[in-house]
Design a protein around this motif. Structure first.
Motif, mmCIF file in Angstrom:
data_model
loop_
_atom_site.group_PDB
_atom_site.id
_atom_site.type_symbol
_atom_site.label_atom_id
_atom_site.label_comp_id
_atom_site.label_asym_id
_atom_site.label_seq_id
_atom_site.Cartn_x
_atom_site.Cartn_y
_atom_site.Cartn_z
ATOM 1 N N ALA A 258 0.835 -1.201 0.000
ATOM 2 C CA ALA A 258 0.000 0.000 0.000
ATOM 3 C C ALA A 258 0.874 1.257 0.000
ATOM 4 O O ALA A 258 0.455 2.323 -0.459
ATOM 5 N N ARG A 261 1.239 3.063 -3.268
ATOM 6 C CA ARG A 261 0.004 3.473 -3.951
ATOM 7 C C ARG A 261 0.127 4.778 -4.708
ATOM 8 O O ARG A 261 -0.299 4.898 -5.833
ATOM 9 N N GLN A 290 -7.772 3.297 -6.364
ATOM 10 C CA GLN A 290 -6.993 3.098 -5.129
ATOM 11 C C GLN A 290 -5.508 2.930 -5.420
ATOM 12 O O GLN A 290 -4.666 3.410 -4.690
ATOM 13 N N TRP A 291 -5.225 2.198 -6.492
ATOM 14 C CA TRP A 291 -3.818 1.936 -6.815
ATOM 15 C C TRP A 291 -3.222 2.989 -7.741
ATOM 16 O O TRP A 291 -2.160 2.804 -8.310
ATOM 17 N N GLN A 536 -5.257 -5.094 -9.038
ATOM 18 C CA GLN A 536 -4.628 -5.662 -7.853
ATOM 19 C C GLN A 536 -3.113 -5.814 -8.044
ATOM 20 O O GLN A 536 -2.370 -5.810 -7.072
ATOM 21 N N GLY A 539 0.313 -2.547 -7.588
ATOM 22 C CA GLY A 539 1.245 -2.288 -6.485
ATOM 23 C C GLY A 539 2.535 -3.071 -6.650
ATOM 24 O O GLY A 539 3.642 -2.523 -6.519
#
Ligand code: PEP
Ligand code: MG
Length: 588
Positions: A258, A261, A290-291, A536, A539
């Motif tokens: 995270a 990110r 989010q990423w 997904q 990251g």
């Protein structure tokens, strides 16, 4: 119930521990059984009860669809209820049971086959679509007769590990994914579409676990290890706690990612790269944001068809969905791929009849051109969409291009439809970036010529490997032959990247190879700048790229391209990168 372990191929990483739910989708043959005359009446009653129960189930589904998606979507269930309750459908089945003294399953199967043949001869698009409604209703009654129930995961309180023989993407998209801890499938491959969905949602998955359905019927608890590629049925308590701690370890490792990110994607020696998202389902847009994805490099629009099936999306359905997608990603660009139905992806509503060898059949652009009415609807929506956003925000990409003509026809069609829309008073863009997927070897071989015809290309390694190496991407029996590091594949990728550079067009990669840690250094070294992947994976790849040097990657790529077997390349990469991967905690 005793402990049992079955090995498979881990295709979406992670560990899941939970109770198993088994779903067998394989078609069971319909048997013809003679029924003694004394039991004919009760056989007919059995059929009537099954019809009644099916109507009740359809009604429940109707209510659920209306709640979740609105009344428009529920209309299809009304049609199904009408068919199920229609005397002209029930009558012939009962007549056949009585006259031929046969079981209800057989009579039903025959009557449905007869009805389908008659619909087919009518040659009308609307009526031919209704064939599928008849087929759906028929299989639902058949399932009820056999005492099987439909999907019921929605009603579960606890999430489960789903074990299935096969799980086509059309079924996977209907699942409540938040209720699935993991998938274990007897069939499937490293880049089959259900695998891709599992990866996108971070759901651990193992494919090729032969015998899993039978084993699961005997066990209450399973431990799915998608890092090592196996499933343990009825694990003992010590094993369960070991799996729990490994799962925590994996989750902690993921949590560390995270931190990258919002960092920039740039190599150690300063080469900036773009990481884009592949989107199948709307929930992935949240993950892409989010990423901090640099845009959407591939929206697989066929998933819109699958989600709406058996209805077909109208121009406005397309537009509404795309507006939401582009609006949420703005100002980042979104590449929408025109529908790539066919092959293993639901094509029933569009094609009409099954093909003997669908992966080499009417899929991608071939299907679009064979059924221009569906293609036109989608293209009109895309042109209108592009007219609503600043230039470059919306890009159109055409799947399964195997020759230049297909690209030319698509371009002409877009020009014609743009004029049509302009004449109707719509706002239309002066031009829309138009690109080709390079996923058929012939397109890769012709990359220079193709690059002169398009504004961008995107390398679809999932299919490019499948077609170049003649390895079905969804067949676990040949999964060990599916080798991204095969020298022939490396050369094709190199050709395409160089063609893009020479002709001055953008090249990206949206196949799963773009996110394979072992392959990323080669791709960076070959000069690829745009990587599109399941959100997904962003990251991991960003972290990896930030530790790579472009200069060293170029050397790695050069060395790898001198090798002549996949194994040589793989061993070289593993050896060369082992310490580096261990240092940045990447497992390959
Ligand atoms: C590919 O073939 O690499 C690709 C991205 O397309 P799909 O996986 O949808 O076939
Ligand atoms: Mg493809």
């Amino acid at each position: 119930m005793s402990r049992r372990e079955i090995a498979g191929l881990g295709v979406s990483p992670g560990i899941a521990i939970g109770s198993a739910v088994v779903q067998e989708t394989r078609q069971m043959p319909v048997l013809r059984i003679s029924v003694p005359s004394s039991e004919i009446d009760s056989e007919i009653q059995r059929f009537r009860d099954a019809v009644k129960e099916t109507i009740r189930t359809i009604d429940d589904n109707r209510r659920r669809a209306a709640d979740q998606m609105g009344e428009d979507y529920a209309a299809i269930f009304d049609a199904h209820m009408l068919i199920a309750g229609d005397a002209s459908f029930q009558g012939p089945v009962e007549e056949m049971i009585r006259q031929e003294s046969v079981n209800a399953e057989w009579a039903l199967d025959r009557v449905i086959a007869d009805l389908l043949a008659r619909f087919k001869d009518l040659g009308d698009v609307y009526l031919s679509e209704r064939r599928f409604d008849v087929l759906d209703v028929g299989s639902q009654i058949l399932q009820t007769l056999r005492g099987q129930s439909g999907w019921s995961l929605d009603n579960l309180d606890e999430p489960v590990v789903l074990i299935a023989d096969d799980l086509p993407p059309s079924m996977a998209v209907q699942l409540p994914l938040d209720k699935i801890l993991g998938f274990a499938l007897e069939m499937g491959g490293p880049t089959s579409h259900t695998t891709i969905i599992a990866r996108s949602f971070g759901i651990p998955a193992v494919v090729g676990v032969h015998g899993a359905c039978e084993a699961a019927k005997e066990s209450q608890l399973v431990a799915l290890d998608a890092l090592e590629g196996r499933i343990v049925f009825q694990p003992d308590p010590a094993e369960v706690s070991e799996y729990r701690s490994r799962r925590h370890e994996y989750e902690d490792q993921q949590a560390l990612l995270a931190q990258v990110r919002s960092l920039s994607t740039v190599t150690k020696d300063g080469r900036p790269l773009n990481l884009l998202a592949n989107i199948d389902l709307p929930a992935e847009v949240d993950l892409a944001l989010q990423w901090s994805a640099d845009g959407v490099g591939l929206y697989r629009s066929e998933f819109l068809y699958m989600r709406m099936s058996p209805a077909l999306p109208s121009e406005n359905d397309h537009l509404t969905f795309y507006r939401e997608l582009v609006g949420r990603m703005a100002p980042r660009p979104v590449t929408i791929r025109t529908f790539d139905l066919g092959g293993k992806k639901l094509a029933r509503e569009v094609i009409g009849s099954p093909e003997a060898n669908p992966v080499l059949g009417l899929r991608g652009i071939r299907l679009c051109l064979a059924k221009p009415e569906f293609f036109r609807t989608q293209l009109r929506a895309l042109i209108r969409l592009a007219g609503e956003y600043p230039p470059g925000s919306v890009k159109i990409m055409i799947p399964l291009i195997s020759g230049i003509e297909e690209m030319r026809i698509a371009r002409l069609l877009i020009a014609e439809l743009t004029e049509e829309l302009r004449a109707e008073g719509h706002e239309v863009p002066s031009s829309i970036p138009l690109g080709a997927m390079v996923e058929v070897p012939s397109a890769a071989v012709l990359a220079r010529a193709l690059a002169r015809e398009v504004d961008f290309v995107s390398i679809g390694t999932n299919d490019l490997i499948q077609y170049s190496l003649a390895v079905d991407r969804a067949n676990e029996l040949v999964a060990d032959l599916y080798r991204p590091a095969h020298p022939a594949i490396l050369r094709l990728i190199q050709e395409v990247i160089q063609a893009g550079e020479t002709e001055g067009i953008e090249v990206s990669m949206c196949g799963e190879v773009a996110a394979a840690p072992l392959m990323v250094p080669i791709l960076v070294g070959l000069g690829l700048r745009n990587f599109s992947m399941n959100p997904q994976a962003i990251g991991i790849v960003r972290n990896l790229i930030r530790h790579l040097s472009y200069r060293e990657s170029a050397q790695i790529a050069k060395q790898a391209l001198e090798m002549v077997t996949a194994r040589e390349v793989e061993e070289y990469l593993l050896e060369r990168l082992a310490i580096f991967f261990a240092k940045i905690k990447i497992s390959v």
